[in-house]
Design an enzyme around this catalytic site. Structure first.
Site, short mmCIF file in Angstrom:
data_model
loop_
_atom_site.label_atom_id
_atom_site.label_comp_id
_atom_site.label_asym_id
_atom_site.label_seq_id
_atom_site.Cartn_x
_atom_site.Cartn_y
_atom_site.Cartn_z
N GLU A 427 0.93 -1.12 0.28
CA GLU A 427 0.09 -0.35 0.32
C GLU A 427 0.85 1.18 0.43
O GLU A 427 1.42 1.57 0.71
CB GLU A 427 -0.84 0.17 1.25
CG GLU A 427 -1.23 1.66 1.71
CD GLU A 427 -2.53 1.48 3.00
OE1 GLU A 427 -1.98 -0.24 3.44
OE2 GLU A 427 -3.05 2.41 3.41
N ASP A 514 -0.63 -1.26 5.94
CA ASP A 514 -0.92 -0.59 6.99
C ASP A 514 -1.72 -1.24 8.03
O ASP A 514 -3.03 -1.71 7.76
CB ASP A 514 -1.48 0.84 6.99
CG ASP A 514 0.38 1.87 6.20
OD1 ASP A 514 1.55 0.96 5.58
OD2 ASP A 514 -0.55 2.53 6.08
N ASP A 516 -3.58 -0.41 9.97
CA ASP A 516 -4.66 0.90 10.54
C ASP A 516 -5.88 0.58 9.98
O ASP A 516 -6.09 -0.42 8.73
CB ASP A 516 -4.58 1.95 10.22
CG ASP A 516 -3.45 2.61 9.03
OD1 ASP A 516 -4.30 1.71 7.52
OD2 ASP A 516 -3.05 4.01 8.66
N ASP A 518 -7.71 2.24 6.97
CA ASP A 518 -7.39 2.14 5.62
C ASP A 518 -7.16 1.13 4.95
O ASP A 518 -6.93 0.54 3.93
CB ASP A 518 -6.23 3.63 5.48
CG ASP A 518 -7.40 4.66 5.63
OD1 ASP A 518 -9.12 4.37 5.63
OD2 ASP A 518 -6.86 5.60 5.10
#
Ligand code: 0RA
Length: 650
Positions: A427, A514, A516, A518
């Protein structure tokens, strides 16, 4: 002192042991493996026998009880396994069923069953052989009868207990720990998933599951059968019409089908033969597909919905937005192999073709409004498909121009031996940069992905192929995509799949996003792409998720990592004291190359999760929920499963 009876019994014990020895020696040959799957295969075998009794019309209720310590029992209210002496073996029929290995064929030929779940049909004796204890309780002929076994060997004779008017069979067993180890346990959701499926497929039987560990009881009974199944699959979609249901018997064969179009683009097809999910399709599926294309073409021509100049619909045109369940029951099912679950009986092709064809034609005549909607949908699909074909030809052309056609952003590995190589889908460009520094360029390739990945669930093929990031991934991975029949019956059907697993350029495709929200979103979008368009890549275990940590704890020269706050707290506690620095990584880009290599990329130290397609129904539901049009269910789902979504390992 042993009496004559017991002496004879000892000799028989030895015979039983010899008879079942191959099962204990090579359990994998009979139940696939001795892991989670094989463990649950034991249960499947026993429940299938109860279902067989229901299919024979002799049982309408099955109670499954999960007891503590991985003991499980299946009680049916059928006629009960015969306990009288077996005409050939002399001993009780129950004992024969439980101790004699049957070579595939179902017990009780002639008087027994018409149809049965043949693939699982390794027999109750196999389960018995692989159980440290097995108790058969039979209620018939006015009595309760019982016989006990350990590892396939009788530890009691056939005992006649109290008088009863009840009838049925209760099988209670505990898988043998010396075969399966002590780490595997019955997984209630795996069991109830199968029970739900069986209840949809056999609407006359009520299945009750009781979990003694949680004291919860769940009842599965769908009087709507396949219609309920299809409605369930379409719950989160927008259906175009009420389901079409077809049921017909011919000779000894039953064909049953329910279908309903929705306004989406995906096809959802579940096919069963004798209650076995034929993931790889087979003759029943190709018969169904031929009927759909044939009848819809004939109907469209007859009603002038397809004009003279228009080409006929092809299979793919009538698949968009189709949700269908096909269930056939036949006396002697032949499957391609244990692993490839594909129906082979040639006669099924014509029978399903003719029965579904008649049912569909009648339905269209009686429901012209729906007929029009379905044809309109096929017309739109057909037009979109020719646009997609053009896009794909361009794509294929550039892919043929060998190495120059690899995407510019791909940092490829040096080795050309696909079996040793892996690709990281990363990403963002900055993380891509760190990954390039952290990799072993001999066998690790890196493809950075910019921005949010296109949601393939809500786009047609032409748009998907026109998307730069997706086109780059397809070209880098090299195995193409599935554009037609998703379930392996391409060969028979002339499907136009351009997927070829052998052409993959890497053995592992590793999604690295990541840690998280997103990142989780992008990961789900990538999984959707793989699930819908490269499913064999998942099925064959080539798709992985890297697990970069959220925290690093520096203690002197040493750094330890944690995925969650909880892990972090334990870590900090474990290194009690001074000189501890906690780092919180906001993204992969914040890690230096060494940290990234250690935690996510170096095979010696990294954490990887393999993506599995355990339960296709559930996966389909999750993807529809997460990726489809309906917003509210997605929000509910995420709220409910917030934890799992961030750790989505479907
Ligand atoms: C052989 C013959 C008959 C029934 C069964 C087996 C039978 C097997 C299982 C396994 C689980 N539950 C079962 N219930 C019955 C038919 C015998 C007859 O017609 O009396």
């Amino acid at each position: 002192m042993a009496n004559a009876d017991q002496m004879q019994y000892d000799e028989r014990n030895i015979q039983v042991l010899e008879g079942l020895e191959p099962v204990r020696k090579r359990p994998g040959m009979y139940i696939g493996d001795t892991d989670f799957k094989g463990f649950h295969h034991l249960f499947n075998e026993i429940i299938d026998n109860a279902i067989d009794e229901a299919m024979a019309g002799r049982c309408d209720e099955i109670l499954v009880t999960l007891h503590p310590d991985d003991v499980i029992s299946v009680a049916d209210n059928g006629v009960g396994i015969p306990v009288g002496p077996h005409p050939v073996k002399g001993i009780s029929t129950l004992e024969v069923v439980m101790t004699v290995l049957h070579a595939g064929g179902k017990f009780g030929e002639g008087g027994g069953y018409k149809v049965s779940g043949g693939l699982h049909g390794v027999g109750m004796s196999c389960v018995n052989a692989l159980s440290e204890s097995f108790i058969s309780d039979v209620y018939r002929d006015g009595s309760h009868w019982q016989m006990r076994f350990e590892r396939g060997v009788p530890t009691s004779g056939l005992v006649q207990l109290e008088a009863t008017t009840r009838h049925g069979t209760t099988q209670t067993f505990k898988p043998d720990r010396t075969i399966f180890g002590d780490k595997i346990h019955f997984h209630p959701e795996t069991i109830t998933g199968r029970l739900r499926e069986l209840a949809y497929l056999n609407k006359n039987v009520k299945i009750i599951f009781h979990d003694e560990l949680t004291d919860e009881t769940e009842t599965y009974h769908y009087t709507g059968g396949l219609v309920s199944f299809v409605e369930k699959l379409n719950t989160l979609k927008d259906p175009l019409h009420a389901p079409l249901y077809v049921y017909r018997e011919r000779d000894d064969i039953q064909v049953e089908m329910a279908l309903q179009y929705n306004d989406g683009y995906q096809e959802t097809l579940f096919a069963y033969a004798n209650n076995i999910h034929t993931i790889d399709g087979g003759t029943h599926v190709s018969g169904f597909r031929t009927a759909m294309t044939r009848v819809l073409n004939a109907y469209a021509r007859k009603n002038n919905l397809l004009k003279e100049k228009d080409a006929n619909f092809v299979g793919d045109d009538v698949r968009e937005g189709l949700t269908v369940v096909i269930s056939v029951k036949l006396p002697e099912p032949q499957f391609e192999s244990q692993t490839k679950v594909k129906l082979r009986n040639m006669e099924m092709e014509g029978i399903v073709n003719s029965i579904v064809g008649e049912g569909l034609a009648d339905f269209l005549e009686e429901n012209p409004g729906t007929g029009r909607k379905i044809i309109d949908k096929a017309l739109t699909a057909s037009r979109a498909r020719s646009a997609a074909r053009k896009a794909m030809d361009l794509e294929r052309k550039s892919a043929l121009e060998s190495s120059t056609s690899l995407p510019g952003k791909l940092a490829d590995c040096r080795s050309k031996d696909a079996s040793a190589c892996e690709i990281f889908l990363v990403e963002g460009d900055s993380a891509g940069g760190s990954a390039k520094k952290a990799r072993n360029s001999m066998f690790q390739a890196v493809l950075p992905l910019r921005g949010v990945v296109l949601n393939v669930e809500r786009a047609r093929l032409d748009r998907i192929l026109g998307n730069r990031e997706i086109a780059d991934m397809i070209r880098a991975i090299g195995s193409g995509i599935i554009t037609g029949a998703p379930s392996g019956e391409d060969e028979e059907n002339g499907g136009n799949s351009t997927f070829n697993l052998e052409k993959r350029r890497y053995d592992r495709v590793i999604i690295m996003t990541d840690a998280d929200v997103d990142g989780a979103h992008i990961r789900t979008l990538l999984l959707t792409l793989f699930f819908r368009y490269m499913q064999p890549l998942i099925e064959h275990g080539h798709v992985f998720i890297a697990q970069p940590p959220l925290f690093g704890v520096k203690h002197g020269k040493e750094t330890k990592y944690a995925m969650t706050e909880e892990e972090l707290n334990t870590l900090v506690k474990d290194l009690p004291k001074r000189g501890v620095t906690v780092m919180r990584y906001k993204g992969l880009g914040e890690m230096d190359a060494d940290e990234l290599a250690e935690t996510a990329m170096d095979p010696k130290t990294r954490r990887l999760v393999r993506v599995e397609l355990e339960d296709a129904v559930k996966a389909d539901e999750i993807f529809t929920t997460l990726m489809g049009d309906a917003v509210a269910p997605r929000r509910d789902f995420i709220a409910r499963y917030a934890q799992e979504v961030t750790n989505l390992d479907i």
